[in-house]
Design a protein around this motif. Structure first.
Motif, mmCIF file in Angstrom:
data_model
loop_
_atom_site.group_PDB
_atom_site.id
_atom_site.type_symbol
_atom_site.label_atom_id
_atom_site.label_comp_id
_atom_site.label_asym_id
_atom_site.label_seq_id
_atom_site.Cartn_x
_atom_site.Cartn_y
_atom_site.Cartn_z
ATOM 1 N N SER A 262 -1.223 10.039 22.072
ATOM 2 C CA SER A 262 -1.281 11.526 21.870
ATOM 3 C C SER A 262 -1.258 11.982 20.279
ATOM 4 N N GLY A 263 -1.822 11.117 19.493
ATOM 5 C CA GLY A 263 -1.673 11.612 18.334
ATOM 6 C C GLY A 263 -0.622 10.946 17.274
ATOM 7 N N ASP A 264 0.136 10.300 18.022
ATOM 8 C CA ASP A 264 1.435 9.411 17.570
ATOM 9 C C ASP A 264 1.145 8.300 17.121
ATOM 10 N N THR A 265 1.323 7.947 15.670
ATOM 11 C CA THR A 265 1.096 6.563 15.681
ATOM 12 C C THR A 265 2.298 6.022 14.974
ATOM 13 N N ALA A 266 3.649 6.689 15.159
ATOM 14 C CA ALA A 266 4.847 6.219 14.610
ATOM 15 C C ALA A 266 5.428 5.990 15.943
ATOM 16 N N HIS A 267 5.292 4.635 16.534
ATOM 17 C CA HIS A 267 6.080 4.431 17.877
ATOM 18 C C HIS A 267 6.592 2.869 17.736
ATOM 19 N N GLU A 268 7.633 2.600 18.266
ATOM 20 C CA GLU A 268 7.901 1.293 18.582
ATOM 21 C C GLU A 268 7.540 0.553 20.086
ATOM 22 N N LEU A 269 6.966 -0.534 19.807
ATOM 23 C CA LEU A 269 6.307 -0.965 20.985
ATOM 24 C C LEU A 269 7.183 -2.073 21.578
ATOM 25 N N ILE A 270 7.480 -2.175 22.931
ATOM 26 C CA ILE A 270 8.368 -3.248 23.523
ATOM 27 C C ILE A 270 7.505 -3.742 24.610
ATOM 28 N N LEU A 271 7.182 -4.928 24.799
ATOM 29 C CA LEU A 271 6.664 -5.766 25.958
ATOM 30 C C LEU A 271 7.439 -6.466 26.453
ATOM 31 N N HIS A 272 7.553 -6.324 27.967
ATOM 32 C CA HIS A 272 8.397 -7.452 28.886
ATOM 33 C C HIS A 272 7.675 -7.894 29.939
ATOM 34 N N ASP A 273 8.020 -9.001 30.431
ATOM 35 C CA ASP A 273 7.247 -9.741 31.496
ATOM 36 C C ASP A 273 8.367 -10.849 31.947
ATOM 37 N N ILE A 274 7.796 -11.597 32.974
ATOM 38 C CA ILE A 274 8.629 -12.654 33.457
ATOM 39 C C ILE A 274 8.230 -14.035 32.460
ATOM 40 N N ILE A 275 7.021 -13.763 31.830
ATOM 41 C CA ILE A 275 6.920 -14.913 30.624
ATOM 42 C C ILE A 275 6.540 -14.125 29.385
ATOM 43 N N THR A 276 6.752 -14.851 28.158
ATOM 44 C CA THR A 276 6.897 -14.181 26.838
ATOM 45 C C THR A 276 5.265 -13.411 26.816
ATOM 46 N N PRO A 277 5.257 -12.247 26.691
ATOM 47 C CA PRO A 277 3.953 -11.658 26.455
ATOM 48 C C PRO A 277 3.295 -12.278 25.161
ATOM 49 N N PRO A 278 1.882 -12.574 25.010
ATOM 50 C CA PRO A 278 1.252 -13.064 23.815
ATOM 51 C C PRO A 278 1.052 -11.864 23.021
ATOM 52 N N TRP A 279 0.923 -12.178 21.668
ATOM 53 C CA TRP A 279 0.537 -10.943 20.704
ATOM 54 C C TRP A 279 -0.280 -11.460 19.684
ATOM 55 N N ASN A 280 -1.633 -10.864 19.430
ATOM 56 C CA ASN A 280 -2.396 -11.037 18.353
ATOM 57 C C ASN A 280 -2.897 -9.726 17.611
ATOM 58 N N GLY A 281 -2.173 -8.690 17.921
ATOM 59 C CA GLY A 281 -2.581 -7.330 17.407
ATOM 60 C C GLY A 281 -2.079 -6.884 16.370
ATOM 61 N N LYS A 282 -2.107 -5.581 16.122
ATOM 62 C CA LYS A 282 -1.613 -4.916 14.948
ATOM 63 C C LYS A 282 -0.098 -4.552 15.171
ATOM 64 N N GLY A 283 0.676 -4.978 14.206
ATOM 65 C CA GLY A 283 2.156 -4.790 14.181
ATOM 66 C C GLY A 283 2.749 -6.045 14.639
ATOM 67 N N SER A 284 4.035 -5.714 15.034
ATOM 68 C CA SER A 284 5.067 -6.801 15.424
ATOM 69 C C SER A 284 6.012 -6.193 16.589
ATOM 70 N N PRO A 285 5.318 -5.900 17.824
ATOM 71 C CA PRO A 285 6.193 -5.342 18.874
ATOM 72 C C PRO A 285 7.324 -6.365 19.209
ATOM 73 N N THR A 286 8.259 -5.662 19.908
ATOM 74 C CA THR A 286 9.392 -6.616 20.518
ATOM 75 C C THR A 286 8.557 -7.214 21.821
ATOM 76 N N LEU A 287 9.138 -8.554 21.978
ATOM 77 C CA LEU A 287 8.436 -9.299 23.261
ATOM 78 C C LEU A 287 9.600 -9.908 23.802
ATOM 79 N N LEU A 288 9.864 -9.430 25.097
ATOM 80 C CA LEU A 288 11.248 -9.721 25.967
ATOM 81 C C LEU A 288 10.452 -10.473 27.080
ATOM 82 N N THR A 289 11.474 -11.185 27.619
ATOM 83 C CA THR A 289 11.307 -12.166 28.855
ATOM 84 C C THR A 289 12.476 -12.133 29.800
ATOM 85 N N GLY A 290 12.095 -11.753 31.019
ATOM 86 C CA GLY A 290 13.128 -11.680 32.072
ATOM 87 C C GLY A 290 12.640 -11.157 33.487
#
Length: 325
Positions: free
Chosen positions: A26-54
């Motif tokens: 919605s036009g807001d690029t100032a965000h903090e991104l958190i990814l959660h899943d039963i396995i560690t979410p992979p990441w090869n995109g822009k920035g460094s989101p928080t990757l959580l497992t549980g």
């Protein structure tokens, strides 16, 4: 804005996260991104989101996630339809109990903050909440009467979410996604997995099994459209939906024969020959009762957009997946 994606390692979760990281919301690029899943979410995109497992069905996990006070929660995590039907207790534990735990954790944070904390929850529901007989085009007010455990679990969470929103603990609504096609990767345990397989595997030079009659009609959207639904939902509040907080989304209605014809037009007869007909009664018993076409007037009026036709859905797969191999 702090954005939490539950099911962040899944196909839609990954595509959504990468889109948000690249384009914002919605036009807001100032965000903090958190990814959660039963396995560690992979990441090869822009920035460094928080990757959580549980395990989201664990109350302690829900409590910890709510304590991080995300502003927007995409609730995508679930086990798929075939798995939920074959494993009754597992399905209800993961697909329903996890929602109860999360919503209760949100309520606790809301009350502890004297009502200041009120996140928006976008729940990924399913067409499996419906059963026939159907009218030719299903209206927005058509009743839910699921005939599978997966559909019952999704319908139960829709009701839970609506009540927690009604009580003011959170904002949000449920979106009944069309069957997403063409999914990249390998077939999964979803009863609908063949809809992607009969397109994906032939385009990759592999045989695919068709377990249902070619006359079967269904409702589809591409992964690209699914991400578009999710990002657009961030700009919609529950108040815009009134008392009915479950939204049927637009899509493309076509038969299996229409799918195969579209594949033939794009890729030719030799590719289509890789589709092998092998009827499967167990799969047919699940999918033959699924809906075929929706009016989706409320969603269209709110600005949600779908693919043009099934050729466009196939072309999206070619452009985003095959061309990047």
């Amino acid at each position: 804005m702090k954005v939490l994606i539950l099911g962040g390692a899944g196909m839609i979760g990954q595509k959504l996260a990468h889109d948000i990281a690249a384009n914002g919301l919605s036009g807001d690029t100032a965000h903090e991104l958190i990814l959660h899943d039963i396995i560690t979410p992979p990441w090869n995109g822009k920035g460094s989101p928080t990757l959580l497992t549980g395990n989201i069905s664990d109350p302690e996990t829900s409590t910890a996630l709510a304590a991080s006070k995300p502003d927007l929660i995409y609730f995508l995590s679930a086990i798929v339809s075939g798995d939920a039907e074959a494993n009754f207790a597992k399905g209800w534990d993961i697909n329903m109990r996890s929602a109860w735990n999360l919503f209760e954790a949100i309520r606790a944070e809301h009350e502890a903050s004297n009502g200041r904390y009120k996140p928006k929850v976008i729940f990924s529901s399913s067409l499996a909440v419906f059963s026939g007989p159907y009218p030719d085009t299903i209206p927005d007010d058509f009743f839910t009467a699921p005939q599978s455990s997966y559909g019952a679990q999704k319908a139960a969470v829709e009701l839970l979410l609506a009540d927690y929103v009604r009580k003011g603990f959170m904002d949000g609504f449920s979106m009944r996604l069309p069957t997403i096609c063409v999914r990249p990767g390998k077939p999964n345990l979803a009863a609908s997995s063949f809809y992607s397989s009969i397109i994906r595997e032939p385009l990759n030079g592999q045989e695919a099994i068709l377990p249902v009659p070619e006359t079967l009609r269904h409702w589809f959207a591409s992964p690209k459209s699914a991400v578009g639904f999710m990002t657009h939902a961030a700009s919609i509040s529950a108040s815009q939906l009134g008392k009915h907080l479950s939204l049927n989304l637009p899509g493309v209605s076509c038969t299996v024969a229409d799918q195969i014809e579209a594949l033939h037009d794009i890729a030719g007869a030799d590719v289509v020959k890789l589709i092998k007909r092998e009827p499967n009664e167990a799969i047919q018993n699940i999918v033959m009762g699924w809906p075929e076409r929706f009016a989706a007037k409320r969603a269209l009026n709110l600005g949600f957009q779908a693919d043009k036709d099934f050729k466009a859905i196939i072309q999206t797969y070619i452009d985003t997946e095959l061309c990047h191999k």
